[in-house]
Design a protein around this motif. Structure first.
Motif, PDB file in Angstrom:
ATOM      1  N   PRO A 115       0.814  -1.227   0.000  1.00 15.39           N
ATOM      2  CA  PRO A 115       0.000   0.000   0.000  1.00 15.39           C
ATOM      3  C   PRO A 115       0.846   1.275   0.000  1.00 15.39           C
ATOM      4  O   PRO A 115       0.449   2.280  -0.592  1.00 15.39           O
ATOM      5  N   ALA A 116       2.016   1.249   0.647  1.00 20.44           N
ATOM      6  CA  ALA A 116       2.875   2.432   0.670  1.00 20.44           C
ATOM      7  C   ALA A 116       3.384   2.749  -0.738  1.00 20.44           C
ATOM      8  O   ALA A 116       3.474   3.917  -1.139  1.00 20.44           O
ATOM      9  N   GLU A 117       3.712   1.699  -1.508  1.00 25.09           N
ATOM     10  CA  GLU A 117       4.163   1.919  -2.887  1.00 25.09           C
ATOM     11  C   GLU A 117       3.024   2.431  -3.757  1.00 25.09           C
ATOM     12  O   GLU A 117       3.252   3.229  -4.680  1.00 25.09           O
ATOM     13  N   VAL A 118       1.819   1.987  -3.477  1.00 26.84           N
ATOM     14  CA  VAL A 118       0.649   2.484  -4.218  1.00 26.84           C
ATOM     15  C   VAL A 118       0.495   3.987  -3.972  1.00 26.84           C
ATOM     16  O   VAL A 118       0.273   4.773  -4.902  1.00 26.84           O
ATOM     17  N   ALA A 121       3.291   5.897  -5.795  1.00 28.03           N
ATOM     18  CA  ALA A 121       3.081   5.928  -7.249  1.00 28.03           C
ATOM     19  C   ALA A 121       1.969   6.901  -7.618  1.00 28.03           C
ATOM     20  O   ALA A 121       2.073   7.651  -8.598  1.00 28.03           O
ATOM     21  N   ALA A 122       0.891   6.905  -6.821  1.00 32.96           N
ATOM     22  CA  ALA A 122      -0.212   7.832  -7.090  1.00 32.96           C
ATOM     23  C   ALA A 122       0.247   9.274  -6.967  1.00 32.96           C
ATOM     24  O   ALA A 122      -0.061  10.112  -7.825  1.00 32.96           O
ATOM     25  N   HIS A 123       0.999   9.583  -5.911  1.00 29.83           N
ATOM     26  CA  HIS A 123       1.484  10.948  -5.722  1.00 29.83           C
ATOM     27  C   HIS A 123       2.443  11.350  -6.836  1.00 29.83           C
ATOM     28  O   HIS A 123       2.446  12.503  -7.293  1.00 29.83           O
ATOM     29  N   SER A 124       3.257  10.392  -7.298  1.00 28.68           N
ATOM     30  CA  SER A 124       4.183  10.679  -8.383  1.00 28.68           C
ATOM     31  C   SER A 124       3.440  11.035  -9.665  1.00 28.68           C
ATOM     32  O   SER A 124       3.792  11.999 -10.364  1.00 28.68           O
ATOM     33  N   LEU A 125       2.383  10.283  -9.976  1.00 27.44           N
ATOM     34  CA  LEU A 125       1.605  10.581 -11.182  1.00 27.44           C
ATOM     35  C   LEU A 125       0.864  11.909 -11.047  1.00 27.44           C
ATOM     36  O   LEU A 125       0.816  12.706 -11.995  1.00 27.44           O
ATOM     37  N   LEU A 126       0.285  12.147  -9.877  1.00 23.49           N
ATOM     38  CA  LEU A 126      -0.449  13.393  -9.680  1.00 23.49           C
ATOM     39  C   LEU A 126       0.486  14.602  -9.734  1.00 23.49           C
ATOM     40  O   LEU A 126       0.084  15.683 -10.192  1.00 23.49           O
ATOM     41  N   SER A 137      -4.898  -1.547  -8.590  1.00 25.56           N
ATOM     42  CA  SER A 137      -4.082  -2.138  -7.526  1.00 25.56           C
ATOM     43  C   SER A 137      -4.728  -2.035  -6.149  1.00 25.56           C
ATOM     44  O   SER A 137      -4.094  -2.373  -5.149  1.00 25.56           O
ATOM     45  N   SER A 138      -5.977  -1.576  -6.080  1.00 23.31           N
ATOM     46  CA  SER A 138      -6.553  -1.254  -4.774  1.00 23.31           C
ATOM     47  C   SER A 138      -6.918  -2.511  -3.986  1.00 23.31           C
ATOM     48  O   SER A 138      -7.320  -3.539  -4.537  1.00 23.31           O
ATOM     49  N   ARG A 139      -6.771  -2.384  -2.675  1.00 22.15           N
ATOM     50  CA  ARG A 139      -7.245  -3.399  -1.736  1.00 22.15           C
ATOM     51  C   ARG A 139      -8.638  -3.007  -1.264  1.00 22.15           C
ATOM     52  O   ARG A 139      -9.056  -1.865  -1.439  1.00 22.15           O
ATOM     53  N   ARG A 140      -9.325  -3.938  -0.628  1.00 22.53           N
ATOM     54  CA  ARG A 140     -10.697  -3.653  -0.179  1.00 22.53           C
ATOM     55  C   ARG A 140     -10.723  -2.522   0.847  1.00 22.53           C
ATOM     56  O   ARG A 140     -11.679  -1.769   0.911  1.00 22.53           O
ATOM     57  N   LEU A 144      -6.080   4.881  -0.162  1.00 20.54           N
ATOM     58  CA  LEU A 144      -5.889   5.810  -1.286  1.00 20.54           C
ATOM     59  C   LEU A 144      -7.200   6.275  -1.909  1.00 20.54           C
ATOM     60  O   LEU A 144      -7.390   7.487  -2.108  1.00 20.54           O
ATOM     61  N   PRO A 145      -8.139   5.386  -2.268  1.00 22.49           N
ATOM     62  CA  PRO A 145      -9.388   5.885  -2.859  1.00 22.49           C
ATOM     63  C   PRO A 145     -10.112   6.890  -1.974  1.00 22.49           C
ATOM     64  O   PRO A 145     -10.661   7.879  -2.470  1.00 22.49           O
ATOM     65  N   GLN A 146     -10.100   6.656  -0.666  1.00 23.22           N
ATOM     66  CA  GLN A 146     -10.750   7.608   0.238  1.00 23.22           C
ATOM     67  C   GLN A 146     -10.069   8.968   0.167  1.00 23.22           C
ATOM     68  O   GLN A 146     -10.738  10.012   0.133  1.00 23.22           O
TER      69      GLN A 146
END
Length: 348
Positions: A115-118, A121-126, A137-140, A144-146
């Motif tokens: 989850p930390a890498e997710v 990666a999201a912050h890098s793209l944004l 790549s999301s977990r239940r 991140l989605p929140q």
């Protein structure tokens, strides 16, 4: 009419709207309007002349610059656990095709299952000003989605869902039910299920569908035959070894993805068991390799292109439904691995 004068080895000259306008004898705004591919094409003599001049001069519209002026970059970030996973690679390609049709470019980042890498990666793209994120790549219970919802970042989850954010997924419960019902209809009662990792909605949905089919048929599943696994081939081989080494082994296996099924095939070979005869096997996702194996694999097919197109629509749309989740119905493709020689798809 002027030309751009480029020769081999010379530096490419960027042709501007103003140069096209001067050569065509029209205003810059007219050229901009004619060459804007977001607008319905005009077939007037002026528009035709502008396009001919632009082509002769070698003009190329700077989508990036025009998007920046609108506060956008026409780029979408895509998060996948890994591209070595055939399903994730196919999903990314499908997202790329859907995005291209809408005039967007995609940029991918791989995250693994951390989850930390997710998050990184999201912050890098944004930080590169993408217009939104497509996340597979999301977990239940992924935070991140929140966070994206709270920050009003356009996004959609694909293949997996947290049950809240906009999501485009296959109907995994229906698919798990189809796979297991198929084995039951072929006469099997000793059925093992390899679920995949239960931190994903795909695994929990497919396992729920399998349990529903077993329950409806009055089959009490052996708890040792319901195995949580990873999604890789190695996980399938390890689970297959465990099943086939036991004194009491199942006659059929539902593997929650095709990579797991490939691992089961390898384990069966080591125990001199013939897939489709000694062991019935069903996979999931119907990757291209499935039908070309020495013993073609029965698998549950989901439409990656449909799922990708829906995900893009959800990410880009303004909707009255704050938490839309769209499910694509799966189709079972029977082949030799389950002991079925039919190639007719069975829908839920």
């Amino acid at each position: 009419m002027k030309t751009n004068g480029n020769t081999a080895g010379s530096k490419h000259k960027v042709v501007t709207l103003r140069e096209v306008a001067e050569a065509a004898g029209v205003s810059t705004s007219t050229v901009s309007r004619v060459l804007d591919d977001r607008m319905p094409p005009s077939h007037s003599p002026t528009a035709q002349r502008v396009r001919e001049v632009a082509a002769a001069l070698g003009y190329r519209r700077n989508t990036f610059a025009s998007s920046l002026r609108r506060g956008q970059t026409a780029t979408i970030g895509v998060l996948v656990p890994r591209l070595s996973d055939t399903v994730m690679a196919l999903m990314y390609e499908a997202v790329g095709r859907a995005a291209k049709r809408l005039g967007y470019f995609t940029m991918v980042a791989t995250t693994g299952d951390d989850p930390a890498e997710v998050q990184d990666a999201a912050h890098s793209l944004l930080s590169r000003n993408v217009d939104g994120l497509i996340i597979s790549s999301s977990r239940r219970h992924d935070p991140l989605p929140q966070q994206l919802r709270e920050q009003h970042v356009p996004h959609a989850l694909v293949l997996r869902t947290d049950g809240i954010s906009p999501s485009s997924v296959g109907d995994d419960e229906a698919g798990g039910y189809l796979a297991t019902r198929h084995l039951i209809d072929l006469g099997h009662t000793d059925i093992a299920v390899l679920s995949g990792p239960l931190f994903t909605s795909t695994a929990t949905g497919r396992l729920a569908g399998a349990r529903k089919a077993l329950r409806e048929a009055g089959i009490e599943s052996n708890p040792d035959w319901i195995i949580e696994t990873g999604f890789g081939t190695e996980s399938g081989a390890e689970a297959g070894e465990k099943l086939f080494a036991a004194s009491a082994r199942p006659t059929a296996v539902f593997a929650a993805n095709d990579n797991l099924a490939l691992g089961v095939m390898a384990a069966a070979h080591r125990y001199s068991l013939t897939i489709g005869t000694d062991i019935a096997l069903v996979g999931y996702n119907d990757i291209p390799l499935s039908q070309h194996l020495p013993i073609p694999l029965t698998s549950v097919r989901t439409s990656f292109d449909q799922i990708a197109a829906t995900a893009l629509d959800l990410m880009l749309a303004t909707t009255d439904d704050p938490h839309p989740i769209r499910k694509a119905l799966p189709t079972l493709i029977p082949r030799q691995s389950s002991g079925s020689h039919s190639s007719v798809g069975i829908r839920f």
